[in-house]
Write a protein that holds these residues in place. Structure first.
Motif, PDB file in Angstrom:
ATOM      1  N   ASN A 180      12.841 -14.450 -11.507  1.00 20.55           N
ATOM      2  CA  ASN A 180      12.301 -13.207 -12.416  1.00 20.55           C
ATOM      3  C   ASN A 180      10.968 -13.029 -11.986  1.00 20.55           C
ATOM      4  O   ASN A 180      10.028 -13.805 -12.371  1.00 20.55           O
ATOM      5  N   VAL A 181      10.542 -11.963 -11.224  1.00 22.89           N
ATOM      6  CA  VAL A 181       9.166 -11.415 -10.607  1.00 22.89           C
ATOM      7  C   VAL A 181       8.814 -10.199 -11.625  1.00 22.89           C
ATOM      8  O   VAL A 181       9.606  -9.600 -11.593  1.00 22.89           O
ATOM      9  N   ASN A 182       7.596 -10.433 -11.759  1.00 24.74           N
ATOM     10  CA  ASN A 182       7.076  -9.134 -12.638  1.00 24.74           C
ATOM     11  C   ASN A 182       7.012  -7.946 -11.795  1.00 24.74           C
ATOM     12  O   ASN A 182       6.805  -8.062 -10.660  1.00 24.74           O
ATOM     13  N   ASN A 183       6.806  -6.749 -12.551  1.00 22.01           N
ATOM     14  CA  ASN A 183       6.913  -5.639 -11.883  1.00 22.01           C
ATOM     15  C   ASN A 183       6.069  -5.500 -10.645  1.00 22.01           C
ATOM     16  O   ASN A 183       5.989  -4.716  -9.765  1.00 22.01           O
ATOM     17  N   SER A 184       4.828  -5.959 -11.110  1.00 24.44           N
ATOM     18  CA  SER A 184       3.281  -5.360  -9.944  1.00 24.44           C
ATOM     19  C   SER A 184       3.663  -6.213  -8.886  1.00 24.44           C
ATOM     20  O   SER A 184       3.611  -5.834  -7.751  1.00 24.44           O
ATOM     21  N   VAL A 185       4.339  -7.572  -9.036  1.00 26.06           N
ATOM     22  CA  VAL A 185       4.625  -8.019  -7.788  1.00 26.06           C
ATOM     23  C   VAL A 185       5.695  -7.824  -6.962  1.00 26.06           C
ATOM     24  O   VAL A 185       5.958  -7.420  -5.904  1.00 26.06           O
ATOM     25  N   ASN A 186       6.743  -7.236  -7.773  1.00 22.61           N
ATOM     26  CA  ASN A 186       7.939  -6.671  -7.122  1.00 22.61           C
ATOM     27  C   ASN A 186       7.625  -5.433  -6.275  1.00 22.61           C
ATOM     28  O   ASN A 186       8.110  -5.261  -5.119  1.00 22.61           O
ATOM     29  N   ARG A 187       6.493  -4.603  -6.901  1.00 14.95           N
ATOM     30  CA  ARG A 187       6.132  -3.538  -5.967  1.00 14.95           C
ATOM     31  C   ARG A 187       5.475  -3.831  -4.798  1.00 14.95           C
ATOM     32  O   ARG A 187       5.602  -3.278  -3.803  1.00 14.95           O
ATOM     33  N   LEU A 188       4.491  -4.840  -4.805  1.00 17.19           N
ATOM     34  CA  LEU A 188       3.885  -5.183  -3.841  1.00 17.19           C
ATOM     35  C   LEU A 188       4.722  -5.585  -2.539  1.00 17.19           C
ATOM     36  O   LEU A 188       4.585  -5.529  -1.331  1.00 17.19           O
ATOM     37  N   VAL A 189       5.844  -6.415  -3.095  1.00 16.33           N
ATOM     38  CA  VAL A 189       6.854  -6.894  -2.075  1.00 16.33           C
ATOM     39  C   VAL A 189       7.677  -5.617  -1.215  1.00 16.33           C
ATOM     40  O   VAL A 189       7.823  -5.698  -0.359  1.00 16.33           O
ATOM     41  N   LYS A 190       7.934  -4.700  -2.102  1.00 15.71           N
ATOM     42  CA  LYS A 190       8.668  -3.204  -1.794  1.00 15.71           C
ATOM     43  C   LYS A 190       7.734  -2.765  -0.977  1.00 15.71           C
ATOM     44  O   LYS A 190       8.127  -2.262   0.301  1.00 15.71           O
ATOM     45  N   VAL A 191       6.399  -2.548  -1.252  1.00 17.95           N
ATOM     46  CA  VAL A 191       5.859  -1.551  -0.610  1.00 17.95           C
ATOM     47  C   VAL A 191       5.321  -2.282   1.003  1.00 17.95           C
ATOM     48  O   VAL A 191       5.128  -1.676   1.823  1.00 17.95           O
ATOM     49  N   THR A 192       5.195  -3.503   0.907  1.00 11.95           N
ATOM     50  CA  THR A 192       4.892  -4.318   2.077  1.00 11.95           C
ATOM     51  C   THR A 192       5.954  -4.097   3.168  1.00 11.95           C
ATOM     52  O   THR A 192       5.897  -3.691   4.375  1.00 11.95           O
ATOM     53  N   GLU A 193       7.379  -4.126   2.689  1.00  8.42           N
ATOM     54  CA  GLU A 193       8.685  -3.971   3.367  1.00  8.42           C
ATOM     55  C   GLU A 193       8.492  -2.465   3.920  1.00  8.42           C
ATOM     56  O   GLU A 193       8.666  -2.143   4.995  1.00  8.42           O
ATOM     57  N   GLU A 194       8.446  -1.514   3.207  1.00  5.36           N
ATOM     58  CA  GLU A 194       8.091  -0.140   3.630  1.00  5.36           C
ATOM     59  C   GLU A 194       6.990   0.095   4.460  1.00  5.36           C
ATOM     60  O   GLU A 194       7.022   0.743   5.437  1.00  5.36           O
ATOM     61  N   CYS A 195       5.880  -0.752   4.390  1.00  3.32           N
ATOM     62  CA  CYS A 195       4.756  -0.586   5.418  1.00  3.32           C
ATOM     63  C   CYS A 195       5.288  -0.890   6.824  1.00  3.32           C
ATOM     64  O   CYS A 195       4.876  -0.591   7.871  1.00  3.32           O
ATOM     65  N   MET A 196       6.076  -2.241   6.800  1.00  4.53           N
ATOM     66  CA  MET A 196       6.665  -2.528   7.895  1.00  4.53           C
ATOM     67  C   MET A 196       7.538  -1.423   8.651  1.00  4.53           C
ATOM     68  O   MET A 196       7.076  -1.268  10.020  1.00  4.53           O
ATOM     69  N   TYR A 197       8.126  -0.783   7.793  1.00  5.17           N
ATOM     70  CA  TYR A 197       8.952   0.274   8.623  1.00  5.17           C
ATOM     71  C   TYR A 197       8.080   1.588   9.075  1.00  5.17           C
ATOM     72  O   TYR A 197       8.436   2.126   9.816  1.00  5.17           O
ATOM     73  N   LYS A 198       7.272   1.658   8.133  1.00  2.00           N
ATOM     74  CA  LYS A 198       6.163   2.989   8.760  1.00  2.00           C
ATOM     75  C   LYS A 198       5.468   2.614   9.941  1.00  2.00           C
ATOM     76  O   LYS A 198       5.466   3.365  10.582  1.00  2.00           O
ATOM     77  N   GLY A 199       5.069   1.380   9.887  1.00  2.24           N
ATOM     78  CA  GLY A 199       4.306   0.754  11.321  1.00  2.24           C
ATOM     79  C   GLY A 199       5.762   1.089  12.587  1.00  2.24           C
ATOM     80  O   GLY A 199       5.482   1.588  13.727  1.00  2.24           O
ATOM     81  N   ILE A 200       6.915   0.649  12.319  1.00  2.00           N
ATOM     82  CA  ILE A 200       7.786   0.717  13.104  1.00  2.00           C
ATOM     83  C   ILE A 200       8.096   2.121  13.748  1.00  2.00           C
ATOM     84  O   ILE A 200       8.379   2.471  14.870  1.00  2.00           O
ATOM     85  N   SER A 201       8.020   2.940  12.707  1.00  2.00           N
ATOM     86  CA  SER A 201       8.340   4.443  12.634  1.00  2.00           C
ATOM     87  C   SER A 201       7.100   5.045  13.811  1.00  2.00           C
ATOM     88  O   SER A 201       7.542   6.184  14.445  1.00  2.00           O
ATOM     89  N   ALA A 202       6.311   4.267  13.916  1.00  2.00           N
ATOM     90  CA  ALA A 202       5.183   4.958  14.877  1.00  2.00           C
ATOM     91  C   ALA A 202       5.361   4.469  16.415  1.00  2.00           C
ATOM     92  O   ALA A 202       4.619   5.013  17.221  1.00  2.00           O
ATOM     93  N   CYS A 203       6.450   3.796  16.613  1.00  2.00           N
ATOM     94  CA  CYS A 203       6.408   3.124  17.827  1.00  2.00           C
ATOM     95  C   CYS A 203       7.721   3.932  18.930  1.00  2.00           C
ATOM     96  O   CYS A 203       8.736   4.385  18.486  1.00  2.00           O
TER      97      CYS A 203
END
Ligand SMILES: *[C@@H]1O[C@H](CO)[C@@H](O)[C@H](O)[C@H]1NC(C)=O
Ligand SMILES: *[C@@H]1O[C@H](CO)[C@@H](O)[C@H](O)[C@H]1NC(C)=O
Length: 377
Positions: free
Chosen positions: A194-217
């Motif tokens: 069980n991970v608290n919401n703020s850490v969950n959000r950090l993990v989710k946004v980091t993954e989304e950032c990776m895809y944002k980066g890939i979408s620039a390629c």
């Protein structure tokens, strides 16, 4: 939540006057609750990460070809050779990357409280050598283990050790394999219990950032678009992008140019069709300063806040990027790319936007992987 409950109790449901006996009882009750709340918050505050015991280096069978750096304690220079592949090279890259993706997925399934990072390392090591490949981190600049395991405030390059994962931890597992003379590199941050919401959000946004980066390629795009897309998105959520660690060209050489900056930058340089590199942003709360331990690898956030990282190896195509380390058999979840603008430009393996293409490619990838595993080594 608790504060709200107490507020309701005192005003609406329990009208009180000063000096009232019930008031004193209530105040006592509130003090007690407050004390319990503080105690639980203190006990929930995680102790800082400490070095565990690092076990003996694991052996690799003689028949498995080793990358050239193995045996040297010296950290190899970043090669200036941009790795741009012909079709044979691309086939081999796909195979190495597919293997890395499979190993990462299996490693992630081991994450649960009480498992040690050393156990994850042992499993990863075995899966890779069973496939006839070499675990690229093992012996890279003297790195003692076959995978990087970075827990909580460790932003990258954590060394697997005797520490048991705890409920509420996050752990990045970074897998690189060397198969048929080619490296495939991928990582993911997994959640333990069980991970608290703020850490969950950090993990989710980091993954989304990776895809944002890939979408620039795509062929001809500026590298700096990657850093812009990632930073724009991370900042919306108040996160900082770590600028100390970069993505890199990958292929026959583990780390080469181009260096991929995930933060905003004004570097020159454009992508070329047939080129392979990693995108691997690390996000944390600002400031993003870090400290490297005396082992010269383990790097933690200076403020002790958790950090998350995701990584794919991609191939630049004429119209986008092929994610080589996507698991062909895993359904790509569009929820991971909320608001992604340029999805049509990207050849998402596993994306439902390209269901037909994915089916065709998925099949051919599996065949190629099997071919490579069975025939090439
Ligand atoms: C969530 O957990 C992290 C890591 O343990 C901690 O730093 C943070 O303060 C927690 N946040 C809340 C809202 O409890
Ligand atoms: C870390 O790097 C320093 C400086 O290069 C070196 O003196 C030291 O021996 C290294 N430590 C380890 C554990 O390898």
């Amino acid at each position: 939540m608790l504060g709200l409950t107490l507020g309701l109790l005192s005003s609406a449901f329990w009208p009180i006057t000063t000096g009232d006996r019930r008031f004193r009882v209530l105040r006592k009750l509130m003090e007690l609750l407050d004390y319990e709340l503080q105690k639980s918050m203190i006990s929930k505050r995680r102790p800082p990460l400490k070095r565990g015991k690092v076990s003996q280096r694991l052996p690799v069978p003689d028949h498995i070809p080793q990358p050239p750096y193995v045996g040297s304690q010296v950290l190899p220079e970043i090669s200036s050779n941009h790795q741009i592949h012909d079709s044979e090279g691309i086939t081999r890259m796909r195979a190495a990357c597919q293997l890395a993706a499979q190993v990462l997925e299996n490693a992630g399934s081991l994450v649960r409280p009480s498992v040690t990072t050393n156990e994850i390392d042992k499993a990863v090591h075995q899966m890779i050598i069973d496939a006839g490949a070499y675990p690229s981190p093992l012996g890279y600049g003297g790195f003692p283990k076959s995978v990087c395991t970075s827990v909580n405030e460790c932003m990258c390059h954590g060394i697997p050790d005797s520490r048991q994962l705890q409920d509420g931890d996050i752990i990045n597992i970074d897998v690189t394999v060397y198969l048929n003379g080619y490296h495939g590199d991928t990582s993911k941050t997994f959640i333990c219990g069980n991970v608290n919401n703020s850490v969950n959000r950090l993990v989710k946004v980091t993954e989304e950032c990776m895809y944002k980066g890939i979408s620039a390629c795509e062929d001809g795009a500026l590298f700096r678009k990657i850093g812009k897309r990632i930073s724009d998105y991370a900042e919306k959520f108040g996160y900082g992008v770590v600028d100390r660690f970069v993505g890199h060209g990958i292929g026959t050489i583990f780390h080469s140019e181009p260096l991929i900056f995930h933060h905003r930058n004004d570097k020159a340089g454009r992508m070329v069709e047939g080129q392979t590199f990693t995108i691997e942003p690390i996000l944390t709360l600002r400031p993003t300063e870090c400290i490297t331990w005396e082992d010269n690898w383990t790097t933690v956030t200076a403020n002790g806040c958790p950090a998350a990282q995701f990584e794919h190896t991609i191939l630049i195509t004429r119209t986008g990027a092929e994610i080589l380390t996507n698991r062909a058999s895993v359904e790509f979840q569009e929820s991971m790319v909320i608001g992604l603008p340029a999805i049509e430009n990207v050849m998402w393996i596993g994306s439902s936007c390209h269901r037909a293409k994915r089916a065709a490619m998925g099949a051919s990838f599996t065949t190629k992987l099997r071919y490579s595993l069975a025939v090439d080594w």
